[in-house]
Design a protein around this motif. Structure first.
Motif, PDB file in Angstrom:
ATOM      1  N   ILE A   1      31.584  25.986  -9.828  1.00  0.00           N
ATOM      2  CA  ILE A   1      32.035  24.991  -8.847  1.00  0.00           C
ATOM      3  C   ILE A   1      31.547  23.598  -9.242  1.00  0.00           C
ATOM      4  CG2 ILE A   1      31.783  24.204  -6.458  1.00  0.00           C
ATOM      5  CD1 ILE A   1      31.672  27.121  -5.589  1.00  0.00           C
ATOM      6  N   GLY A   2      30.277  23.504  -9.688  1.00  0.00           N
ATOM      7  CA  GLY A   2      29.711  22.211 -10.056  1.00  0.00           C
ATOM      8  C   GLY A   2      30.513  21.499 -11.143  1.00  0.00           C
ATOM      9  N   PRO A   3      30.671  22.108 -12.322  1.00  0.00           N
ATOM     10  CA  PRO A   3      31.442  21.444 -13.385  1.00  0.00           C
ATOM     11  C   PRO A   3      32.900  21.183 -13.016  1.00  0.00           C
ATOM     12  CG  PRO A   3      30.109  23.236 -14.291  1.00  0.00           C
ATOM     13  CD  PRO A   3      30.020  23.341 -12.796  1.00  0.00           C
ATOM     14  N   LEU A   4      33.444  21.994 -12.105  1.00  0.00           N
ATOM     15  CA  LEU A   4      34.839  21.795 -11.708  1.00  0.00           C
ATOM     16  C   LEU A   4      35.029  20.470 -10.981  1.00  0.00           C
ATOM     17  CD1 LEU A   4      37.732  22.997 -11.403  1.00  0.00           C
ATOM     18  CD2 LEU A   4      36.963  24.018  -9.258  1.00  0.00           C
ATOM     19  N   PHE A   5      34.056  20.101 -10.144  1.00  0.00           N
ATOM     20  CA  PHE A   5      34.191  18.900  -9.328  1.00  0.00           C
ATOM     21  C   PHE A   5      33.442  17.688  -9.886  1.00  0.00           C
ATOM     22  CE2 PHE A   5      35.064  22.290  -6.223  1.00  0.00           C
ATOM     23  CZ  PHE A   5      36.281  21.837  -5.734  1.00  0.00           C
TER      24      PHE A   5
ATOM     25  N   GLU B   1      22.712  17.979 -13.285  1.00  0.00           N
ATOM     26  CA  GLU B   1      21.262  17.994 -13.172  1.00  0.00           C
ATOM     27  C   GLU B   1      20.792  18.113 -11.719  1.00  0.00           C
ATOM     28  OE1 GLU B   1      19.156  18.102 -15.749  1.00  0.00           O
ATOM     29  OE2 GLU B   1      20.944  18.180 -17.042  1.00  0.00           O
ATOM     30  N   GLY B   2      21.662  17.781 -10.790  1.00  0.00           N
ATOM     31  CA  GLY B   2      21.281  17.836  -9.383  1.00  0.00           C
ATOM     32  C   GLY B   2      21.785  19.064  -8.645  1.00  0.00           C
ATOM     33  N   LEU B   3      22.422  19.991  -9.350  1.00  0.00           N
ATOM     34  CA  LEU B   3      23.030  21.149  -8.681  1.00  0.00           C
ATOM     35  C   LEU B   3      22.006  22.012  -7.937  1.00  0.00           C
ATOM     36  CD1 LEU B   3      25.720  22.556 -11.152  1.00  0.00           C
ATOM     37  CD2 LEU B   3      26.098  21.689  -8.834  1.00  0.00           C
ATOM     38  N   PHE B   4      20.772  22.023  -8.416  1.00  0.00           N
ATOM     39  CA  PHE B   4      19.767  22.917  -7.816  1.00  0.00           C
ATOM     40  C   PHE B   4      19.445  22.558  -6.364  1.00  0.00           C
ATOM     41  CE2 PHE B   4      17.328  19.339  -9.240  1.00  0.00           C
ATOM     42  CZ  PHE B   4      16.262  19.240  -8.364  1.00  0.00           C
ATOM     43  N   ILE B   5      19.824  21.372  -5.903  1.00  0.00           N
ATOM     44  CA  ILE B   5      19.527  21.000  -4.518  1.00  0.00           C
ATOM     45  C   ILE B   5      20.576  21.523  -3.540  1.00  0.00           C
ATOM     46  CG2 ILE B   5      18.352  18.905  -5.279  1.00  0.00           C
ATOM     47  CD1 ILE B   5      20.769  17.287  -4.246  1.00  0.00           C
ATOM     48  N   VAL B   6      21.715  22.000  -4.044  1.00  0.00           N
ATOM     49  CA  VAL B   6      22.830  22.351  -3.161  1.00  0.00           C
ATOM     50  C   VAL B   6      22.490  23.492  -2.195  1.00  0.00           C
ATOM     51  CG1 VAL B   6      25.246  23.116  -3.050  1.00  0.00           C
ATOM     52  CG2 VAL B   6      24.543  21.407  -4.748  1.00  0.00           C
ATOM     53  N   PRO B   7      21.846  24.615  -2.629  1.00  0.00           N
ATOM     54  CA  PRO B   7      21.494  25.653  -1.646  1.00  0.00           C
ATOM     55  C   PRO B   7      20.598  25.136  -0.523  1.00  0.00           C
ATOM     56  CG  PRO B   7      21.334  26.536  -3.865  1.00  0.00           C
ATOM     57  CD  PRO B   7      21.530  25.059  -4.010  1.00  0.00           C
ATOM     58  N   THR B   8      19.672  24.228  -0.856  1.00  0.00           N
ATOM     59  CA  THR B   8      18.805  23.645   0.172  1.00  0.00           C
ATOM     60  C   THR B   8      19.618  22.805   1.147  1.00  0.00           C
ATOM     61  OG1 THR B   8      16.908  23.600  -1.331  1.00  0.00           O
ATOM     62  CG2 THR B   8      16.822  22.127   0.570  1.00  0.00           C
ATOM     63  N   LEU B   9      20.575  22.046   0.634  1.00  0.00           N
ATOM     64  CA  LEU B   9      21.436  21.232   1.496  1.00  0.00           C
ATOM     65  C   LEU B   9      22.320  22.116   2.374  1.00  0.00           C
ATOM     66  CD1 LEU B   9      22.498  18.486  -1.077  1.00  0.00           C
ATOM     67  CD2 LEU B   9      20.976  18.183   0.885  1.00  0.00           C
ATOM     68  N   LEU B  10      22.814  23.206   1.820  1.00  0.00           N
ATOM     69  CA  LEU B  10      23.638  24.138   2.602  1.00  0.00           C
ATOM     70  C   LEU B  10      22.835  24.713   3.775  1.00  0.00           C
ATOM     71  CD1 LEU B  10      25.424  26.045  -0.308  1.00  0.00           C
ATOM     72  CD2 LEU B  10      26.519  24.490   1.320  1.00  0.00           C
ATOM     73  N   MET B  11      21.590  25.072   3.501  1.00  0.00           N
ATOM     74  CA  MET B  11      20.733  25.585   4.569  1.00  0.00           C
ATOM     75  C   MET B  11      20.458  24.495   5.597  1.00  0.00           C
ATOM     76  SD  MET B  11      19.127  28.064   5.971  1.00  0.00           S
ATOM     77  CE  MET B  11      18.443  29.436   5.045  1.00  0.00           C
ATOM     78  N   GLY B  12      20.266  23.267   5.127  1.00  0.00           N
ATOM     79  CA  GLY B  12      20.065  22.151   6.050  1.00  0.00           C
ATOM     80  C   GLY B  12      21.243  21.973   6.984  1.00  0.00           C
ATOM     81  N   TYR B  13      22.450  21.993   6.430  1.00  0.00           N
ATOM     82  CA  TYR B  13      23.641  21.853   7.264  1.00  0.00           C
ATOM     83  C   TYR B  13      23.811  23.047   8.206  1.00  0.00           C
ATOM     84  CZ  TYR B  13      25.653  17.676   5.122  1.00  0.00           C
ATOM     85  OH  TYR B  13      25.895  16.384   4.722  1.00  0.00           O
ATOM     86  N   LEU B  14      23.402  24.232   7.743  1.00  0.00           N
ATOM     87  CA  LEU B  14      23.490  25.405   8.615  1.00  0.00           C
ATOM     88  C   LEU B  14      22.597  25.214   9.842  1.00  0.00           C
ATOM     89  CD1 LEU B  14      23.439  29.072   7.281  1.00  0.00           C
ATOM     90  CD2 LEU B  14      22.843  28.461   9.601  1.00  0.00           C
ATOM     91  N   PHE B  15      21.395  24.671   9.634  1.00  0.00           N
ATOM     92  CA  PHE B  15      20.521  24.397  10.777  1.00  0.00           C
ATOM     93  C   PHE B  15      21.094  23.289  11.664  1.00  0.00           C
ATOM     94  CE2 PHE B  15      17.080  26.785   8.674  1.00  0.00           C
ATOM     95  CZ  PHE B  15      16.625  27.503   9.773  1.00  0.00           C
ATOM     96  N   LEU B  16      21.854  22.379  11.091  1.00  0.00           N
ATOM     97  CA  LEU B  16      22.542  21.391  11.915  1.00  0.00           C
ATOM     98  C   LEU B  16      23.527  22.089  12.851  1.00  0.00           C
ATOM     99  CD1 LEU B  16      23.408  18.529  12.731  1.00  0.00           C
ATOM    100  CD2 LEU B  16      24.918  18.515  10.724  1.00  0.00           C
ATOM    101  N   GLY B  17      24.252  23.069  12.332  1.00  0.00           N
ATOM    102  CA  GLY B  17      25.175  23.846  13.173  1.00  0.00           C
ATOM    103  C   GLY B  17      24.449  24.649  14.232  1.00  0.00           C
ATOM    104  N   ILE B  18      23.298  25.206  13.865  1.00  0.00           N
ATOM    105  CA  ILE B  18      22.484  25.939  14.841  1.00  0.00           C
ATOM    106  C   ILE B  18      22.020  24.995  15.944  1.00  0.00           C
ATOM    107  CG2 ILE B  18      20.257  27.103  15.150  1.00  0.00           C
ATOM    108  CD1 ILE B  18      20.715  28.378  12.386  1.00  0.00           C
ATOM    109  N   TYR B  19      21.586  23.801  15.538  1.00  0.00           N
ATOM    110  CA  TYR B  19      21.152  22.818  16.530  1.00  0.00           C
ATOM    111  C   TYR B  19      22.299  22.458  17.473  1.00  0.00           C
ATOM    112  CZ  TYR B  19      19.731  18.435  18.648  1.00  0.00           C
ATOM    113  OH  TYR B  19      19.462  17.443  19.559  1.00  0.00           O
ATOM    114  N   PHE B  20      23.490  22.314  16.939  1.00  0.00           N
ATOM    115  CA  PHE B  20      24.639  22.004  17.802  1.00  0.00           C
ATOM    116  C   PHE B  20      24.851  23.113  18.823  1.00  0.00           C
ATOM    117  CE2 PHE B  20      29.128  22.462  18.826  1.00  0.00           C
ATOM    118  CZ  PHE B  20      29.354  21.221  19.421  1.00  0.00           C
ATOM    119  N   ASN B  21      24.749  24.368  18.415  1.00  0.00           N
ATOM    120  CA  ASN B  21      24.856  25.484  19.349  1.00  0.00           C
ATOM    121  C   ASN B  21      23.761  25.422  20.408  1.00  0.00           C
ATOM    122  OD1 ASN B  21      26.849  27.921  18.773  1.00  0.00           O
ATOM    123  ND2 ASN B  21      26.338  26.999  16.798  1.00  0.00           N
TER     124      ASN B  21
END
Length: 500
Positions: A338-342, A350-370
């Motif tokens: 996915i990374g090289p595709l976009f 070089e920054g791809l390793f942060i994406v799982p952490t960001l995904l979890m961050g956004y997931l907690f944003l959704g939890i907070y909204f609930n």
């Protein structure tokens, strides 16, 4: 269960428009990383972070206030719509004028000398966004999901079209000698300028159509309506400011906090471009949350008087966590392609390793909204301010301390840490004032297991693309099997009911 199906149906429609539209829009990151310099992508990252912050100021919580008061038993929804839209129109013109006049000062402050026009265009863009907010909210309230979706997609298609013309087509035609350099005032040295202009043109053109579809309003500043709405929305304004600080501060200040020569061969603004481009890859989670929010906010308010609403809210949360953790695993284990595709130019990966952490961050944003439904339906919106303020302080602290030390990961960690803490605080106070029987133990287990699988799959590497693809994606099946072990009794009971 019928309520959940109704919410899922509405979310699917909003999700289709949001995912389709934003996916088309997301494809622009391919254009930006292929045709613009890393420095221009860095400018795009920081300027749009500022726009996101000011967008909250321009709408100041009135969208949520509109839902609350338009669904009240003692108020005419048309009166609420007229007053809310009239108020936002007036305030956005005033705020837009101040920003337009102050553009030179802002340009100097953000280190864009001689480019005040960028912030004048931003003022116009913010004004258009603000005067569209309540008409879009009215369409959602009236369950006109398809009208809402078509308007959003049309807006995005126009934005993408203008971007492709100005950033891709014109330079190519000039290079091939089809049109002369300077055609229609075109400036080949511009980059982020054409991103802003494309967005501005698209939003300006959509205003009349959305206003017509929502129903033209009568200018009316009804103090009987505006005064209580104002009291309700002001805490939401500060909540929004703190929330958008959590959302955008890492991208807004990344280049200013990063030490010079931290990354070899990149200046601070170029590194911010790499950070912002990888941040975009977390959009897949954000799309789901946005689609869910579009459908859930009016749904939650309408169901608030139902005696079974706490159980309904708990079931919604559980289903949300299940779906989003599956999505997080699926994206994380496939970042190797996915990374090289976009991200089209070398160096962005070089920054791809942060994406799982960001995904979890956004997931907690959704939890907070609930979780936040408790203070919205009990009119205790002042709590929203304090919770998000704490989140903002944590976000600022983490980015200030860890970006100079850990670079990209420090920025990603600020997103995860603030939404995690906000969710914890909101849960604790929510259970005190409006108890909801969430399946907390299961939720924490799913979140922990999904996060570990996501990073394990990301770093798993056999050298062969086919081997990596098959092995990494088998982890999705492993996680689905884990869910089945814990949920099989509920799923079997659900399918038995459907078969009866």
């Amino acid at each position: 269960m019928s309520n959940l199906k109704n919410l899922a149906g509405q979310t699917a429609v909003y999700g289709l428009s949001s995912i389709l539209g934003r996916s088309i829009n997301f494809l622009l990151i391919i254009v930006y990383t292929a045709y613009l310099s890393k420095e221009e992508v860095g400018s795009y990252t920081s300027i749009y972070a500022l726009i996101g912050f000011l967008n909250i100021v321009f709408t100041y919580g009135m969208e949520t206030a509109f839902f609350r008061f338009a669904t009240g038993k003692n108020l005419d929804p048309n009166r609420v719509y007229n007053s809310t839209q009239s108020l936002l129109l007036t305030s956005s013109l005033i705020l837009g004028s101040f920003l337009y006049l102050g553009a030179p000062l802002l340009a100097d402050w953000m280190d864009y000398p001689g480019q005040a026009y960028l912030f004048r265009w931003a003022a116009l863009l913010l004004t258009f966004d603000a005067i569209l907010a309540i008409p879009f909210a009215k369409l959602r309230l009236e369950n006109k999901a398809f009208t809402f979706a078509s308007a959003k997609i049309l807006n995005i298609l126009m934005n993408v079209g203008f971007n492709l013309i100005l950033i891709v087509a014109f330079p190519y035609l000039i290079k091939e000698g089809v049109i002369p350099d300077g055609f229609l005032g075109y400036k080949s040295e511009w980059g982020v300028e054409y991103i802003l202009l494309s967005n501005l043109f698209a939003n300006g053109l959509i205003v009349p159509w959305v206003w017509w579809k929502a129903g033209m309003f009568r200018f009316q500043l009804d103090s009987e309506i505006i005064k209580p709405m104002w009291s309700y929305s002001i805490p939401l304004l500060f909540m929004g400011l703190a929330g958008v600080t959590n959302e955008l501060i890492s991208r807004l200040f990344f280049e200013y906090l990063l030490p010079e020569n931290y990354f070899a061969g990149l200046n601070a603004r170029e590194a911010a471009g790499v950070f912002g481009a990888n941040f975009k890859l977390a959009i897949f989670m954000n799309l789901v949350i946005q689609a869910f929010k579009y459908a859930a906010e009016p749904f939650f308010f309408k169901k608030s008087s139902d005696k079974n609403s706490p159980l309904l809210y708990a079931n919604v949360m559980h289903a949300f966590i299940l779906f989003c953790t599956i999505l997080m695993v699926a994206i994380s284990v496939n970042l190797h392609w996915i990374g090289p595709l976009f991200l089209r130019k070398p160096g962005y990966e070089e920054g791809l390793f942060i994406v799982p952490t960001l995904l979890m961050g956004y997931l907690f944003l959704g939890i907070y909204f609930n979780l936040s439904i408790w203070f919205k339906i009990t009119d205790k919106t002042n709590y929203s301010f304090w919770i998000t303020l704490i989140g903002a302080i944590i976000s600022i602290f983490v980015i200030w301390i860890f970006v100079p030390i850990w670079g990209y990961f420090g920025g990603a960690l600020s997103t995860l840490s603030c939404y995690l803490i906000m969710s914890i605080i909101c849960f604790v106070y929510g259970q005190r004032y409006y108890p909801i029987p969430y399946q907390t133990g299961k939720a924490l287990l799913y979140l922990g297991v999904a996060f570990m699988i996501s990073y394990f799959g990301f770093y798993l590497d056999f050298g062969s693309f086919l081997m990596n693809f098959l092995t990494k994606n088998s982890l999705i099946l492993l996680y689905l099997g884990f869910i089945w072990l814990l949920e099989k009794n509920q799923l079997k009971a659900y399918f038995r009911k459907k078969s009866v």
